[in-house]
Design a protein around this motif. Structure first.
Motif, PDB file in Angstrom:
ATOM      1  N   GLY A  87       0.674  -5.207  63.015  1.00 36.38           N
ATOM      2  CA  GLY A  87       0.981  -6.110  61.921  1.00 36.38           C
ATOM      3  C   GLY A  87       0.773  -7.535  62.380  1.00 36.38           C
ATOM      4  N   PHE A  93       2.287 -10.853  62.956  1.00 30.99           N
ATOM      5  CA  PHE A  93       3.584 -11.520  63.046  1.00 30.99           C
ATOM      6  C   PHE A  93       3.470 -13.037  62.913  1.00 30.99           C
ATOM      7  CE2 PHE A  93       2.258 -10.827  67.528  1.00 30.99           C
ATOM      8  CZ  PHE A  93       2.176 -12.146  67.954  1.00 30.99           C
ATOM      9  N   VAL A 122       4.886 -13.893  59.206  1.00 31.06           N
ATOM     10  CA  VAL A 122       6.150 -13.342  58.716  1.00 31.06           C
ATOM     11  C   VAL A 122       7.232 -14.419  58.706  1.00 31.06           C
ATOM     12  CG1 VAL A 122       5.551 -11.061  59.582  1.00 31.06           C
ATOM     13  CG2 VAL A 122       6.924 -12.598  61.007  1.00 31.06           C
ATOM     14  N   ASP A 123       8.399 -14.089  58.142  1.00 25.64           N
ATOM     15  CA  ASP A 123       9.553 -14.988  58.134  1.00 25.64           C
ATOM     16  C   ASP A 123      10.226 -14.913  59.502  1.00 25.64           C
ATOM     17  OD1 ASP A 123      11.977 -16.309  57.796  1.00 25.64           O
ATOM     18  OD2 ASP A 123      12.260 -15.589  55.746  1.00 25.64           O
ATOM     19  N   HIS A 124       9.967 -15.896  60.344  1.00 24.50           N
ATOM     20  CA  HIS A 124      10.477 -15.861  61.711  1.00 24.50           C
ATOM     21  C   HIS A 124      11.966 -16.152  61.791  1.00 24.50           C
ATOM     22  CE1 HIS A 124       6.100 -16.740  62.213  1.00 24.50           C
ATOM     23  NE2 HIS A 124       6.228 -15.779  63.112  1.00 24.50           N
TER      24      HIS A 124
END
Length: 341
Positions: free
Chosen positions: A303, A305, A308-310
């Motif tokens: 995926g 990363f 994404v919402d870290h």
């Protein structure tokens, strides 16, 4: 032994590779010959370009038996006849664009070659638009278009929670800085704590502590550095963007790699006046090995990363986040281009 273990892990995840920079074993030689053809100007391919192609063979496609000095180049029409698969054509195009920007000084013959191969394969990209501008309208036009592309994808590359926020006010900036600084209270094994370590270790200000239009981008970018464990050297910045494109082969990540290449390699678009087109971040064996190895590592991820919402992951152990996205350790974590491994 570490390299053998890593290559075994790469082969184990061929499904991921097929979506990014994987090339069918039977097509590796012809792709390499096409890449060689795409840099074979009347002056010949440069040492940097040849080294990079060999490194791709060695570390990305696991074909060290193929030696670039024994391969004959093929032209764009020959490549188009041989390579019909659209995903392989896209892989070729992205690598060809990278190699094109690794010629110093840049020449019209090199830019024309890139245009010919792209047209023959029926593949286009934002990077191609920039190099076409460079060829037909000059460096100023190319720089303008590169900046337009950067701004076009800036919201998509920014931290999701921050992309729509107004960070131009002092209060909002201070709230962002305090939120990030609070990660220092998390366990030392956590992703959030590792981000604070990153800022202290490399001497960067915490986003929000200074007024900057790119604060939203920096949070996502810095988190990507931490999770991948790739350092901030010029070669590392290019390798990080290549890693991202291998994780997610899309226009957002293509724009990230383009931005890194024109800043740290081609040098014609940069806020850093010390970077010039004749300075090559990838012109050594270590940097070539890093780039190809990070393409392989990124291809093994399950995926992307970087997008994404870290903030939602900050409390998790860094090792857990890496495991979640199948981030394999680098072959040599002590090579000066990695950290926190």
């Amino acid at each position: 032994m570490r390299n053998q273990i890593f290559q075994a892990s790469v082969r184990k995840h061929d499904l991921s590779l097929s979506l990014s920079f994987f090339v069918e074993p039977g097509s590796v030689a012809v792709v390499a010959r096409g890449l060689l053809g795409s840099v074979s100007t009347p002056e010949g391919a440069t040492q940097e370009q040849l080294r990079l192609i060999q490194s791709l063979l060695d570390n990305l496609w696991n074909r060290p038996d193929l030696k670039i000095h024994t391969l004959g180049p093929i032209n764009s029409l020959e490549l188009a006849v041989t390579v019909k698969d659209q995903s392989t054509r896209r892989v070729f195009h992205n690598l060809q664009m990278m190699l094109e920007l690794c010629r110093h000084p840049q020449t019209k013959e090199q830019l024309r070659l890139g245009e010919n191969y792209s047209e023959s394969l029926g593949v286009t990209s934002d990077a191609l638009q920039v190099t076409r501008d460079y060829l037909h309208s000059g460096v100023k036009k190319a720089a303008e278009d590169a900046n337009r592309i950067f701004n076009k994808y800036l919201p998509s590359r920014s931290e999701p929670e921050l992309a729509g926020q107004d960070l131009s006010t002092i209060d909002n900036l201070q709230n962002l800085a305090k939120r990030i600084e609070s990660f220092s209270d998390l366990p030392e094994t956590s992703l959030g704590w590792a981000l604070i370590f990153y800022y202290k270790h490399f001497g960067f200000p915490v986003p929000g502590s200074q007024l900057c239009a790119l604060n939203s981008l920096y949070v996502a970018h810095d988190m990507t550095h931490v999770i991948s464990g790739i350092s901030i050297t010029p070669a590392g910045e290019i390798a990080l963007s290549a890693f991202q494109l291998a994780m997610g082969p899309n226009q957002i990540n293509e724009s990230a790699l383009l931005a890194s290449l024109i800043t740290h390699e081609a040098g014609f678009v940069s806020v850093n006046p010390t970077l010039h087109p004749d300075d090559a971040s990838l012109d050594n064996s270590s940097a070539a090995h890093l780039l190809s190895s990070e393409l392989a590592r990124g291809s093994c991820c399950n995926g992307d990363f970087s997008l994404v919402d870290h903030f939602q992951l900050a409390h998790l152990p860094l090792s857990t986040v890496r495991e979640q996205f199948n981030v394999l350790p680098p072959i040599n974590p002590d090579d000066g281009h990695h950290f926190l491994w």
